[in-house]
Scaffold this active site. Structure first.
Site, PDB file in Angstrom:
ATOM      1  N   CYS A 106      61.378  64.737  46.557  1.00  0.00           N
ATOM      2  CA  CYS A 106      61.246  63.332  46.143  1.00  0.00           C
ATOM      3  C   CYS A 106      62.164  62.406  46.934  1.00  0.00           C
ATOM      4  CB  CYS A 106      61.506  63.195  44.653  1.00  0.00           C
ATOM      5  SG  CYS A 106      60.339  64.127  43.656  1.00  0.00           S
ATOM      6  N   HIS A 113      62.765  55.547  43.508  1.00  0.00           N
ATOM      7  CA  HIS A 113      61.793  56.636  43.420  1.00  0.00           C
ATOM      8  C   HIS A 113      61.229  56.611  42.000  1.00  0.00           C
ATOM      9  CE1 HIS A 113      59.829  60.383  43.183  1.00  0.00           C
ATOM     10  NE2 HIS A 113      60.754  60.971  42.462  1.00  0.00           N
ATOM     11  N   ASN A 122      54.586  60.319  39.371  1.00  0.00           N
ATOM     12  CA  ASN A 122      55.591  60.638  40.383  1.00  0.00           C
ATOM     13  C   ASN A 122      54.871  61.162  41.623  1.00  0.00           C
ATOM     14  OD1 ASN A 122      57.592  61.773  41.974  1.00  0.00           O
ATOM     15  ND2 ASN A 122      58.636  62.809  40.285  1.00  0.00           N
TER      16      ASN A 122
HETATM   17  N1  ACO Z   1      52.963  66.829  25.962  1.00  0.00           N
HETATM   18  C1  ACO Z   1      53.383  67.165  24.733  1.00  0.00           C
HETATM   19  N2  ACO Z   1      54.467  67.913  24.513  1.00  0.00           N
HETATM   20  C2  ACO Z   1      55.169  68.344  25.583  1.00  0.00           C
HETATM   21  C3  ACO Z   1      54.775  68.044  26.890  1.00  0.00           C
HETATM   22  C4  ACO Z   1      53.613  67.269  27.064  1.00  0.00           C
HETATM   23  N3  ACO Z   1      53.159  66.900  28.274  1.00  0.00           N
HETATM   24  N4  ACO Z   1      55.648  68.607  27.745  1.00  0.00           N
HETATM   25  C5  ACO Z   1      56.574  69.250  27.000  1.00  0.00           C
HETATM   26  N5  ACO Z   1      56.268  69.100  25.685  1.00  0.00           N
HETATM   27  C6  ACO Z   1      56.977  69.616  24.540  1.00  0.00           C
HETATM   28  C7  ACO Z   1      57.769  70.860  24.844  1.00  0.00           C
HETATM   29  O1  ACO Z   1      56.940  72.005  24.791  1.00  0.00           O
HETATM   30  C8  ACO Z   1      58.786  70.847  23.738  1.00  0.00           C
HETATM   31  O2  ACO Z   1      58.169  71.315  22.564  1.00  0.00           O
HETATM   32  P1  ACO Z   1      58.995  72.224  21.516  1.00  0.00           P
HETATM   33  O3  ACO Z   1      60.094  71.326  21.036  1.00  0.00           O
HETATM   34  O4  ACO Z   1      57.962  72.565  20.513  1.00  0.00           O
HETATM   35  O5  ACO Z   1      59.490  73.391  22.315  1.00  0.00           O
HETATM   36  C9  ACO Z   1      59.059  69.363  23.541  1.00  0.00           C
HETATM   37  O6  ACO Z   1      57.947  68.661  24.123  1.00  0.00           O
HETATM   38  C10 ACO Z   1      60.331  68.900  24.217  1.00  0.00           C
HETATM   39  O7  ACO Z   1      60.351  69.423  25.531  1.00  0.00           O
HETATM   40  P2  ACO Z   1      61.451  69.045  26.567  1.00  0.00           P
HETATM   41  O8  ACO Z   1      61.109  69.650  27.907  1.00  0.00           O
HETATM   42  O9  ACO Z   1      62.776  69.341  25.994  1.00  0.00           O
HETATM   43  O10 ACO Z   1      61.205  67.471  26.621  1.00  0.00           O
HETATM   44  P3  ACO Z   1      62.085  66.364  27.262  1.00  0.00           P
HETATM   45  O11 ACO Z   1      62.410  65.341  26.282  1.00  0.00           O
HETATM   46  O12 ACO Z   1      63.186  66.925  28.122  1.00  0.00           O
HETATM   47  O13 ACO Z   1      61.029  65.691  28.254  1.00  0.00           O
HETATM   48  C11 ACO Z   1      60.539  65.639  30.590  1.00  0.00           C
HETATM   49  C12 ACO Z   1      60.453  66.422  29.304  1.00  0.00           C
HETATM   50  C13 ACO Z   1      59.689  64.379  30.440  1.00  0.00           C
HETATM   51  C14 ACO Z   1      59.967  66.495  31.712  1.00  0.00           C
HETATM   52  C15 ACO Z   1      62.004  65.278  30.850  1.00  0.00           C
HETATM   53  O14 ACO Z   1      62.826  66.406  30.816  1.00  0.00           O
HETATM   54  C16 ACO Z   1      62.193  64.617  32.156  1.00  0.00           C
HETATM   55  O15 ACO Z   1      61.746  63.508  32.371  1.00  0.00           O
HETATM   56  N6  ACO Z   1      62.903  65.254  33.105  1.00  0.00           N
HETATM   57  C17 ACO Z   1      63.067  64.725  34.429  1.00  0.00           C
HETATM   58  C18 ACO Z   1      62.096  65.427  35.261  1.00  0.00           C
HETATM   59  C19 ACO Z   1      61.571  64.628  36.379  1.00  0.00           C
HETATM   60  O16 ACO Z   1      61.455  63.416  36.359  1.00  0.00           O
HETATM   61  N7  ACO Z   1      61.194  65.345  37.399  1.00  0.00           N
HETATM   62  C20 ACO Z   1      60.571  64.756  38.509  1.00  0.00           C
HETATM   63  C21 ACO Z   1      60.978  65.406  39.752  1.00  0.00           C
HETATM   64  S1  ACO Z   1      62.641  65.103  40.101  1.00  0.00           S
HETATM   65  C22 ACO Z   1      62.728  63.530  40.317  1.00  0.00           C
HETATM   66  O17 ACO Z   1      61.825  62.970  40.839  1.00  0.00           O
HETATM   67  C23 ACO Z   1      63.925  62.826  39.834  1.00  0.00           C
END
Ligand code: ACO
Length: 323
Positions: free
Chosen positions: A113, A250, A280
């Protein structure tokens, strides 16, 4: 001194739009969950015949028209991508051939990214060193082709697209009033290479592999790394992130942008956000957003723009420029 000016900018998106409702037909998710956690509402997905190469060429052609230049005037092409058409040769060489360019050099930069910031930094250094006079820096990605479409934690986040800018070496005075890139800063910390990665490759599995991510870990590092590099790069020019006209980040996640804005005291109306429409798009996201804000009249000639990114590796970086 030599400054690297942005002469033109362009972008390209695949024809097919996939909404969160479409996503909910494939994995157990909802529009509400995706919007609340990420801000993403839709993304473009490459169809048959649309590849990183074709999107890059389309974006480059628009950037050349915007710059009022022809392909024959370009002597350096850098494509930032983690989803090349082939393992080798570099997608940049295919773009070079498609544009009918036979001189100069063309190569890819792979910093996930952060690819666009890394590629822009590389081009700026080569232009300043007098190696080339003009460059095309392109971020182009087809992340849809490396997603695990059964993993709702990752497949909802990404989209495909490309953005390009035409750069030209011009004379500057060395002051912040100069047009062009005023400062750049890039970082990596490979201890975190396994927090966001693709589980295949030519030398390990002889396959392409699929994207894997520890989302929480990425999130945890993102705000801190992004804020500190924005402070670092503006300090090189003796200013603060709050002094710029526009921030083109980004486009990973709205919550990361809000966290960074809060930490640095930034006015959110000065941040260009397109992730709601594009998701993204990795290395393509900054030039895609930049292009939109130039074309809709938000970013004007003479304004100070700060771009920033963080991605797999981890890699992160920022660049300050006067458009
Ligand atoms: N829809 C519904 N539920 C979901 C989804 C979805 N798409 N994805 C995950 N869940 C569920 C999980 O299974 C989990 O369920 P559980 O509690 O029953 O186990 C629950 O939601 C919470 O999951 P987490 O992964 O802990 O959710 P979090 O609040 O961390 O959000 C996310 C996930 C959006 C990916 C977050 O961690 C995030 O934004 N991280 C940054 C990642 C990113 O932006 N990466 C891009 C590449 S790097 C960059 O560009 C910076």
């Amino acid at each position: 001194m030599i400054r690297t000016a942005i002469k033109g900018i362009g972008s390209a998106l695949p024809a097919r739009i996939m909404t969160n409702a479409d996503m909910a037909k494939i994995v157990d998710t909802s529009d509400e969950w995706i919007v609340e956690r990420t801000g993403i509402k839709a993304r473009h997905i490459a169809g048959e015949g649309e590849t990183t190469r074709t999107l890059a060429v389309a974006a480059a052609q628009k950037a050349l028209i915007h710059a009022n230049m022809t392909a024959s005037q370009i002597d350096l092409i850098i494509v930032a991508t983690s989803t090349p058409d082939n393992t080798f040769p570099a997608t940049a060489t295919m773009v070079q051939a498609d544009l009918g360019i036979t001189k100069g050099a063309a190569f890819d930069v792979q910093a996930v990214c952060s690819g666009f910031v890394f590629a822009l930094t590389t081009a700026d250094a080569l232009l300043k060193a007098g190696q080339f006079k003009t460059a095309l820096v392109i971020g182009s990605e087809t992340f849809s082709r490396i997603l695990d479409w059964t993993d709702r934690g990752t497949c909802v986040l990404f989209g495909d697209g490309a953005g390009a800018c035409v750069l030209e070496a011009i004379e500057g005075t060395g002051s912040n009033e100069d047009t062009g890139i005023l400062a750049t800063k890039i970082h990596s910390d490979g201890r975190y290479h396994n927090k966001l990665y693709v589980d295949g490759g030519p030398s390990t599995t002889q396959s392409v592999g699929l994207l894997r991510m520890e989302g929480r870990e990425v999130f945890r590092h993102a705000v801190g790394n992004i804020s500190s590099v924005m402070e670092e790069v503006t300090a090189l020019a003796g200013i603060k992130p709050t002094d710029v006209d526009w921030i083109v980040p980004h486009q990973a996640n709205r919550r990361i942008l809000e966290g960074t804005a809060k930490k640095l005291g930034l006015d959110e109306s000065r941040i260009v956000i397109t992730l709601d429409k594009h998701g993204n798009t990795s290395a393509a996201s900054i030039p895609l957003a930049f292009d939109e804000a130039v074309r809709d009249g938000r970013i004007k000639r003479g304004q100070l723009v700060l771009i920033e990114s963080m991605g797999g590796g981890f890699t992160w970086g920022a660049a300050l420029l006067r458009y």
